[in-house]
Design a protein around this motif. Structure first.
Motif, PDB file in Angstrom:
ATOM      1  N   ILE A  33       0.875  -0.935   0.075  1.00 32.62           N
ATOM      2  CA  ILE A  33       0.090  -0.105  -0.075  1.00 32.62           C
ATOM      3  C   ILE A  33       0.843   1.098   0.011  1.00 32.62           C
ATOM      4  N   SER A  34       0.309   2.425  -0.489  1.00 29.89           N
ATOM      5  CA  SER A  34       1.061   3.445  -0.428  1.00 29.89           C
ATOM      6  C   SER A  34       0.016   4.710   0.360  1.00 29.89           C
ATOM      7  N   LEU A  35       0.733   5.801   0.691  1.00 26.90           N
ATOM      8  CA  LEU A  35       0.241   6.845   1.259  1.00 26.90           C
ATOM      9  C   LEU A  35      -1.202   7.307   0.371  1.00 26.90           C
ATOM     10  N   GLY A  36      -2.367   7.738   0.867  1.00 26.89           N
ATOM     11  CA  GLY A  36      -3.369   7.769   0.183  1.00 26.89           C
ATOM     12  C   GLY A  36      -4.659   7.932   0.723  1.00 26.89           C
ATOM     13  N   GLY A  37      -5.780   7.470   0.281  1.00 27.23           N
ATOM     14  CA  GLY A  37      -7.037   7.222   0.722  1.00 27.23           C
ATOM     15  C   GLY A  37      -7.370   6.040   1.434  1.00 27.23           C
ATOM     16  N   SER A  38      -8.755   5.993   1.875  1.00 26.79           N
ATOM     17  CA  SER A  38      -9.194   4.932   2.798  1.00 26.79           C
ATOM     18  C   SER A  38      -9.312   3.584   2.011  1.00 26.79           C
ATOM     19  N   ILE A  39      -8.628   2.587   3.009  1.00 29.91           N
ATOM     20  CA  ILE A  39      -8.596   1.390   2.667  1.00 29.91           C
ATOM     21  C   ILE A  39      -9.351   0.618   3.486  1.00 29.91           C
ATOM     22  N   SER A  40     -10.396  -0.528   2.881  1.00 26.18           N
ATOM     23  CA  SER A  40     -11.156  -1.181   3.571  1.00 26.18           C
ATOM     24  C   SER A  40     -10.535  -2.644   3.809  1.00 26.18           C
ATOM     25  N   PHE A  41     -10.950  -3.215   4.933  1.00 25.68           N
ATOM     26  CA  PHE A  41     -10.499  -4.496   5.476  1.00 25.68           C
ATOM     27  C   PHE A  41     -11.267  -5.105   6.372  1.00 25.68           C
ATOM     28  N   SER A  42     -11.108  -6.446   6.305  1.00 26.74           N
ATOM     29  CA  SER A  42     -11.910  -7.528   7.282  1.00 26.74           C
ATOM     30  C   SER A  42     -10.780  -8.463   7.971  1.00 26.74           C
TER      31      SER A  42
END
Length: 568
Positions: A33-42
Motif C-alpha cells: 500500500i502507499s500513502l493516500g485514501g481510505s482502505i477497507s479491510f476485514s
C-alpha cells in the motif's frame, strides 16, 4: 431433486466463500500500500502468525499479542512521519503494529518498531500510531484485535495511511520550548504524538500497565540557580498527567537510562495530576517531558518554581531507624509513652523500595510512590506482641501501612509471623493486631510505617508495641547485641550477611565446617547501632552445612546460625 442438489451445492459454496481467510492473512502475503485514501479491510477468519511482544509500548493483555492479524507493506518514497489510523473507523477493539524498516518474515520481537492498542481520543477502542519512515525502506504493518486468548476480537472497517505534520509546536523533543521559572504556564498535549523513551522498569512513575508518557510535549529548562525545583500540574489540568525530567545536559531524544526525576500521581493532587521535585545545578539544562497516562490528553497550566527542599524525618532511611519500645497493656490503654512518627516529607528510593506485602494488605500497592519511616525494637523474648497504630489529631485523612522487617531488604514471612501488619485507610482512625510466632529468644526487628503518596495523604501517627516482657530478661547481657541473618540460604558462591545491632559493637565473624574447623574469618570492625549489610565470596567452600558465628569483641558475646552451601 435437482433443485435440492443445486441448493445444497450453492449453500456449500457460500459457506466455503464465507469461511475464506483474508488474502493477506500471513506476513509473507502482505499487501503493498502507499500513502493516500481510505482502505477497507476485514480480519474475519484470519489466523495469528505474528510474534508475541511481552514488553511492547502498548501492553494491553497478559500475552500482548495481536490476534487474527492481517498484513500490509508500505515502502517510503520520502522520509518523514507517517500517520496510520483506524480511529473510529473499525467495528471492533483493534490493535496495530509497525515493524522496523527492512525486517523480513518471520518477524521477531526485536523487529517491532512501535504499536498501539487504544489511542486516547479514539472511540470504540480503536487504534492509531505515528512512526518515522526513511526513504527507500519497507515497513510491515500488522492489523489485528485485542484479546486475552485466541482468537481475539475480529471485525471490519477502514484505515488511512497519510503523511503526518503535528499541530503541536513542541510535540517532539527536538522542538522543546525553552522556559525558565514560570507559574500558570498554559499548555496542551491534545493531538500530540509520543516520541520519548519507554521506562518499563520503573513502577513508581510508569506502572499500572503503561511504561510511557503518552502524547508527550517537551520543554528545555536551563537552571538559573543551584537549588531545588518543583514542576507541577497539581490540580491545574483536566487529564491524568505524567511528568519526566531527563538530564542534565542530554541531547534529544533521551534514552530511558537518562531519566533524572519523574512523577505520575502527585501527593495531595486530585484527579491523578502530578508534582515532581528535583535538584538542579546552575547552568545545566534539563529536558522536561509532559504527557498522559494510557493515552490521556488535555490542557491546563503548570508551575516550574524554585522551592526550599523539605526536611525529611530523622528516621527516613532504614539505615538510621529510631528505637521503639515495648509497654504494658495498661500503659497503652492510658496512652502512656507512645512511639511518635510522621510520613510527611519522607523520601522515596524507587530502586530499592519493597512494596507493602500484598498477602498482608490485599490492596493495590505494587506501584506508585511511597513515603516511609523506620524503627527497630527488641522482642525481649515475647513470643506474642500486640501492636496499635493511631492517626495524629492533625492527620485525619492520612493513610498508613505498618509492617515488620527482618532487615532493610527482607520483609518478615507473614506465614510465620501472623498478624505482623496494620493498614489504616483515610476513613480509619486506629487499628491493631496481635503478632504471633515470634521466637522465644530476644530478637531484633525493624518496623516500617508507609504512606502511598500516589493515592493517599501522609501525616502524623503514634503507635504502641505491647507485651508482657518490657525489659531485657535477666541473663541475656552476654547475648550478642543484635540479630544475624544470612541470605540466600541455601547459598551459592555469594553469602549475604545482614546484622541489626542493638548497640555499637566491634564485630567479627567465623565460619566453621561440619567438623568444627574454621574455614573463614572476617573482622568487620567497629559497627554502630542499626542495620549493616555485607557480602562474602564463599565460592571456594565445598557443598555442605556450615555454622556462622558472630562475635562481639568487647564482651565476647556470640550468636551462631546455620547455612547450607550448594554446589556450583
Amino acid at each position: 431433486m435437482r433443485k435440492t442438489l443445486l441448493l445444497l451445492l450453492f449453500t456449500g459454496i457460500s459457506q466455503w466463500l464465507g469461511a475464506q481467510t483474508p488474502a493477506n492473512d500471513s506476513c509473507t502475503q502482505a499487501i503493498d500500500i502507499s500513502l493516500g485514501g481510505s482502505i477497507s479491510f476485514s480480519t474475519a477468519n484470519a489466523n495469528t502468525d505474528g510474534p508475541l511482544h511481552l514488553n511492547s509500548p502498548c501492553p494491553s493483555s497478559s500475552n500482548d499479542s495481536l490476534f487474527s492479524d492481517i498484513w500490509y507493506r508500505y515502502t517510503a518514497t520520502t522520509s518523514g512521519l507517517v500517520d496510520w489510523t483506524l480511529c473510529g473507523t473499525a467495528d471492533f477493539d483493534t490493535k496495530i503494529a509497525v515493524y522496523k524498516g527492512g525486517a523480513i518474515c518471520p518477524l521477531t520481537d526485536d523487529d517491532l518498531l512501535t504499536c498501539n492498542d487504544d489511542f486516547g481520543t479514539c472511540i470504540g477502542n480503536t487504534s492509531r500510531l505515528i512512526f518515522q519512515a526513511e526513504a527507500g525502506q519497507s515497513y510491515l504493518l500488522r492489523l489485528g484485535g485485542w484479546g486475552e486468548t485466541a482468537p481475539g476480537e475480529t471485525g471490519s472497517g477502514t484505515f488511512t495511511l497519510q503523511a503526518f505534520t503535528s499541530a503541536v509546536p513542541n510535540d517532539f523533543c527536538a522542538q522543546a520550548i525553552p522556559i525558565s521559572f514560570v507559574e500558570d504556564y498554559p499548555f496542551t498535549n491534545v493531538d500530540a504524538t509520543t516520541d520519548g523513551p519507554l521506562q518499563p522498569n520503573n513502577s513508581a512513575c510508569f506502572g499500572f500497565g503503561d511504561p510511557n508518557v503518552q502524547g508527550d510535549v517537551w520543554y528545555s529548562f536551563t537552571a538559573p540557580v543551584t537549588g531545588t525545583v518543583e514542576w507541577s500540574t497539581c490540580d491545574q489540568i483536566n487529564f491524568d498527567s505524567r511528568l519526566a525530567v531527563y538530564g542534565p545536559d542530554v541531547s534529544c531524544t533521551p534514552t530511558g537510562d537518562q531519566l533524572y526525576a519523574c512523577n505520575d500521581d502527585g501527593s495531595g493532587c486530585s484527579n491523578y495530576t502530578s508534582r515532581v521535585v528535583f535538584d538542579v545545578q546552575e547552568g545545566e539544562t534539563y529536558l522536561l517531558r509532559l504527557g498522559g497516562y494510557a493515552g490521556e490528553q488535555g490542557l491546563g497550566t503548570f508551575d516550574l518554581v524554585e522551592i526550599v527542599p523539605p526536611v525529611p524525618p530523622a528516621n527516613d532511611l532504614c539505615t538510621s531507624p529510631d528505637s521503639a519500645w515495648i509497654v504494658t497493656a495498661d500503659q497503652a490503654d492510658d496512652f502512656d509513652n507512645p512511639i511518635l512518627g510522621t510520613t510527611v516529607n519522607g523520601t522515596f528510593d524507587q530502586d530499592n523500595f519493597l512494596y507493602p506485602n500484598a498477602q498482608c494488605f490485599g490492596t493495590n500497592t505494587a506501584g506508585g510512590e511511597f513515603s516511609d519511616v523506620w524503627y527497630w525494637f527488641n522482642t525481649y523474648g515475647n513470643e506474642q506482641l500486640e501492636m496499635r497504630l493511631f492517626k495524629g489529631n492533625e492527620s485525619p485523612s492520612a493513610s498508613f501501612y505498618l509492617e515488620m522487617f527482618n532487615a532493610c531488604d527482607m520483609q518478615v514471612d507473614t506465614n510465620v509471623l501472623f498478624g505482623s501488619c496494620i493498614y489504616l485507610d483515610e476513613a480509619t482512625a486506629a487499628g491493631g493486631t496481635i503478632v504471633t510466632g515470634l521466637p522465644a529468644e530476644p530478637t531484633l526487628y525493624l518496623l516500617r510505617v508507609t504512606t502511598r503518596l500516589t493515592t493517599q495523604l501522609p501525616g502524623d501517627f503514634f503507635l504502641f508495641i505491647i507485651g508482657e516482657i518490657t525489659e531485657p530478661p535477666v541473663g541475656v547481657v552476654e547475648v550478642f547485641p543484635g540479630t544475624t541473618l544470612v541470605s540466600p540460604n541455601p547459598a551459592g558462591d555469594r553469602l549475604g550477611l545482614q546484622l541489626m545491632l542493638e548497640q555499637p559493637s566491634v564485630t567479627s565473624i567465623q565460619v566453621f565446617n561440619p567438623l568444627g574447623q574454621q574455614v573463614m574469618r572476617e573482622d568487620l570492625g567497629k559497627l554502630g547501632s542499626g542495620p549493616h549489610h555485607f557480602n562474602f565470596d564463599i565460592g571456594k567452600l565445598s557443598a555442605g552445612v556450615y555454622h556462622l558465628l558472630t562475635r562481639d569483641a568487647d564482651t565476647g558475646a556470640v550468636q551462631m546460625i546455620k547455612f547450607l552451601k550448594t554446589g556450583r
